[in-house]
Every structure is written in C-alpha cells, then in structure tokens.
Design a protein around this motif. Sequence first.
Motif, PDB file in Angstrom:
ATOM      1  N   VAL A 177       1.052  -1.096   0.042  1.00  0.00           N
ATOM      2  CA  VAL A 177       0.023  -0.070   0.142  1.00  0.00           C
ATOM      3  C   VAL A 177       0.770   1.300  -0.066  1.00  0.00           C
ATOM      4  O   VAL A 177       1.889   1.317   0.503  1.00  0.00           O
ATOM      5  CB  VAL A 177      -0.863  -0.060   1.268  1.00  0.00           C
ATOM      6  N   LEU A 178       0.620   2.330  -0.936  1.00  0.00           N
ATOM      7  CA  LEU A 178       1.217   3.772  -0.732  1.00  0.00           C
ATOM      8  C   LEU A 178       0.666   4.436   0.366  1.00  0.00           C
ATOM      9  O   LEU A 178      -0.588   4.711   0.380  1.00  0.00           O
ATOM     10  CB  LEU A 178       0.922   4.261  -1.872  1.00  0.00           C
ATOM     11  N   GLU A 179       1.493   4.958   0.955  1.00  0.00           N
ATOM     12  CA  GLU A 179       1.018   6.045   2.163  1.00  0.00           C
ATOM     13  C   GLU A 179       1.001   7.348   1.608  1.00  0.00           C
ATOM     14  O   GLU A 179       2.048   7.838   1.008  1.00  0.00           O
ATOM     15  CB  GLU A 179       1.857   5.977   3.321  1.00  0.00           C
ATOM     16  N   ALA A 180      -0.073   8.037   1.519  1.00  0.00           N
ATOM     17  CA  ALA A 180      -0.399   9.245   0.901  1.00  0.00           C
ATOM     18  C   ALA A 180      -0.746  10.472   2.050  1.00  0.00           C
ATOM     19  O   ALA A 180      -1.425   9.958   2.898  1.00  0.00           O
ATOM     20  CB  ALA A 180      -1.454   9.399  -0.196  1.00  0.00           C
ATOM     21  N   GLN A 181      -0.269  11.643   1.654  1.00  0.00           N
ATOM     22  CA  GLN A 181      -0.366  12.613   2.524  1.00  0.00           C
ATOM     23  C   GLN A 181      -0.954  13.898   1.822  1.00  0.00           C
ATOM     24  O   GLN A 181      -0.496  14.128   0.963  1.00  0.00           O
ATOM     25  CB  GLN A 181       1.034  12.789   3.429  1.00  0.00           C
ATOM     26  N   GLY A 182      -1.860  14.328   2.582  1.00  0.00           N
ATOM     27  CA  GLY A 182      -2.617  15.567   1.955  1.00  0.00           C
ATOM     28  C   GLY A 182      -1.776  16.907   2.437  1.00  0.00           C
ATOM     29  O   GLY A 182      -0.617  16.626   3.044  1.00  0.00           O
ATOM     30  N   GLY A 183      -2.189  18.152   1.892  1.00  0.00           N
ATOM     31  CA  GLY A 183      -1.397  19.222   2.433  1.00  0.00           C
ATOM     32  C   GLY A 183      -1.544  19.503   3.917  1.00  0.00           C
ATOM     33  O   GLY A 183      -2.140  18.835   4.551  1.00  0.00           O
ATOM     34  N   ILE A 184      -0.804  20.564   4.128  1.00  0.00           N
ATOM     35  CA  ILE A 184      -0.871  20.913   5.790  1.00  0.00           C
ATOM     36  C   ILE A 184      -2.328  21.659   6.163  1.00  0.00           C
ATOM     37  O   ILE A 184      -2.849  22.487   4.908  1.00  0.00           O
ATOM     38  CB  ILE A 184       0.393  21.842   5.934  1.00  0.00           C
ATOM     39  N   GLU A 185      -2.490  21.456   7.066  1.00  0.00           N
ATOM     40  CA  GLU A 185      -3.901  21.865   7.630  1.00  0.00           C
ATOM     41  C   GLU A 185      -3.508  22.306   9.128  1.00  0.00           C
ATOM     42  O   GLU A 185      -2.900  21.962   9.883  1.00  0.00           O
ATOM     43  CB  GLU A 185      -5.146  21.004   7.722  1.00  0.00           C
TER      44      GLU A 185
END
Length: 131
Positions: free
Chosen positions: A20-28
């Motif tokens: 599985v690929l670990e994806a991260q969104g933008g800073i919040e």
Amino acid sequence: MVTIIDYKERQTEDGKTFFVLEAQGGIEMVQSQVTGKFYATAKKAFIPATFDEVTCKALIGTQMQGQIIKEECEPFEYVNKETSEVMMLSHRYVYAQDEPQIKRPQEPFTENLKANPNVFSKNGKHELEHA
C-alpha cells in the motif's frame, strides 16, 4: 494534491502479500479542543497498489491530483501508538480523486455562429443559385 510519503507491506486474509502507498494531504491548521491553540497537521491514507516493492520505493515523493477525505465507517478500536490510549473511531481517511473540471467557453458558443441567408430557399423549393 497529495504526496506519496511511504509504503507498507500488507497481507490478505489468505496470506498473499501486497503493498500500500501512504499518501499525505497538504498542511492543515487545527485548533486543540484542550488548549485552544492551533497546530499543523496533515491527513494520511493508505492506497492499495499492484506495484512491487522497488516501484513503491521509487514512487516516494510523487505528487498526485486528489485529496485525503474523512469517510464514515463501522466503529472500530484504535490504539494510539505514542500514548497506548484505546479509542473508538467511526471514521477513516481515504484518498479521493479530484473531480475533473469542465472548461466552459468564455463567450457563448452561439455568438460565433452567423447564418448565411443565401443557403435557404426563398420560394419553398430547393434550388441552387448559380453565380
């Protein structure tokens, strides 16, 4: 936009391994319910992949269109690895592709059309004019 930050090996119920690929969104910026102060965070989600380990490793740092969204699910126990606190959660974070943007012409299409009156019959019969 999301960024692939890591990958993990997982196993299916029948024992087959996959990644599985670990994806991260933008800073919040999120406000603490305890202190009222703001802190920076980013949502993460795992995306199942058909790639081998070498490809997964090479994809780290790749940016993709999309976002990490909160999705409701059946309640489950979650153990915070840092504090060992056990919590009941009824949501998870998942990757969602952005909806494609439909580009509309800036000017209405009909403004570019002009009728040629010479192509229409003036007497109700189909006749070609000879020049």
